[in-house]
Design a protein around this motif. Structure first.
Motif, PDB file in Angstrom:
ATOM      1  N   GLY A 101      16.701  28.918  18.154  1.00 35.91           N
ATOM      2  CA  GLY A 101      15.466  28.114  17.827  1.00 35.91           C
ATOM      3  C   GLY A 101      15.267  28.240  16.303  1.00 35.91           C
ATOM      4  O   GLY A 101      16.164  27.976  15.438  1.00 35.91           O
ATOM      5  N   ASP A 102      13.998  28.364  15.854  1.00 37.14           N
ATOM      6  CA  ASP A 102      13.813  28.646  14.490  1.00 37.14           C
ATOM      7  C   ASP A 102      13.724  30.072  13.796  1.00 37.14           C
ATOM      8  O   ASP A 102      13.109  30.238  12.788  1.00 37.14           O
ATOM      9  CB  ASP A 102      12.471  28.033  14.341  1.00 37.14           C
ATOM     10  N   ARG A 103      14.098  31.008  14.623  1.00 37.25           N
ATOM     11  CA  ARG A 103      14.279  32.277  14.162  1.00 37.25           C
ATOM     12  C   ARG A 103      15.277  33.100  14.649  1.00 37.25           C
ATOM     13  O   ARG A 103      16.139  32.842  15.664  1.00 37.25           O
ATOM     14  CB  ARG A 103      12.909  33.142  14.385  1.00 37.25           C
TER      15      ARG A 103
ATOM     16  N   ARG B 131      20.680  33.464  15.853  1.00 38.77           N
ATOM     17  CA  ARG B 131      19.337  32.532  15.709  1.00 38.77           C
ATOM     18  C   ARG B 131      19.374  31.860  17.023  1.00 38.77           C
ATOM     19  O   ARG B 131      20.513  31.225  17.339  1.00 38.77           O
ATOM     20  CB  ARG B 131      19.673  31.398  14.488  1.00 38.77           C
TER      21      ARG B 131
END
Length: 196
Positions: free
Chosen positions: A75-77, A73
């Motif tokens: 960040g957000d993904r 991962r």
């Protein structure tokens, strides 16, 4: 609900060491990993099982544990994945990679969370078909090294899936395994009774 198995501690340590190594990250063929800003973390460890080409006549093909995969991962993904493998010295880092299966794995895990029942998530690779599925094992407390997938388990083929098999659809093993077995069967020999 998903009940993941904990990854072997040496497998996780080897991935963390690789992520902390500028050389390992720089030499990886993963532009997203090299370009990532901020911290990277290994998440969603999944045991990777390989489906054998054929089982004994009348029996389902067996699977074998081949490694552990971690989504990386940033960040957000998830932007990449890291594979580990079992060596004579124990679990060790194998390689980083990116591609469609990274996002597809993340999507399938989210889908699986919404399913009724408790499942142990695994990955099942079918190399001869260039196919990867999220295998949702219905007996989370059971961990076998080599076994045939039970008929009640679910499989969610990841995109891209082979032609004729819908990606991101949950199939019962009892429904999908016969399709895979047919595709994995060797073609009949020319001149044999089966080809006549």
């Amino acid at each position: 609900m998903l009940r993941p198995s904990p990854a072997p501690a040496p497998a996780l340590r080897s991935v963390l060491a690789a992520l902390g190594s500028p050389t390992a990250v720089r030499e990886a063929r993963t532009p997203a990993l090299r370009a990532a800003q901020g911290p990277l973390s290994p998440e969603h460890p999944l045991p990777v099982h390989i489906l054998g080409v054929a089982g004994a006549p009348g029996h389902a093909p067996l699977t074998r544990l081949a490694g552990w995969r971690f989504l990386i991962r940033g960040g957000d993904r998830a932007i990449a994945a890291a594979d580990t493998m079992l060596t004579p010295d124990g679990w060790s880092f194998s390689h980083f990679f990116e591609g469609p299966y990274v996002a597809a794995t993340e999507r399938a895990l989210l889908q699986a969370e919404a399913l009724p029942g408790a499942y142990q998530p695994r990955l099942l690779s079918v190399p001869q078909l260039y196919m990867l599925t999220l295998w949702l094992h219905a007996e989370p407390e059971e961990e076998g090294a080599a076994a045939a997938p039970p008929a009640a388990d679910l499989m969610v083929p990841l995109a891209p899936a082979p032609p004729g098999i819908a990606a991101h659809r949950a199939y019962r093993v009892a429904d999908l395994l016969p399709v895979l077995r047919t595709r994995l069967a060797p073609p009949p020999l020319l001149g044999s009774a089966a080809s006549a």
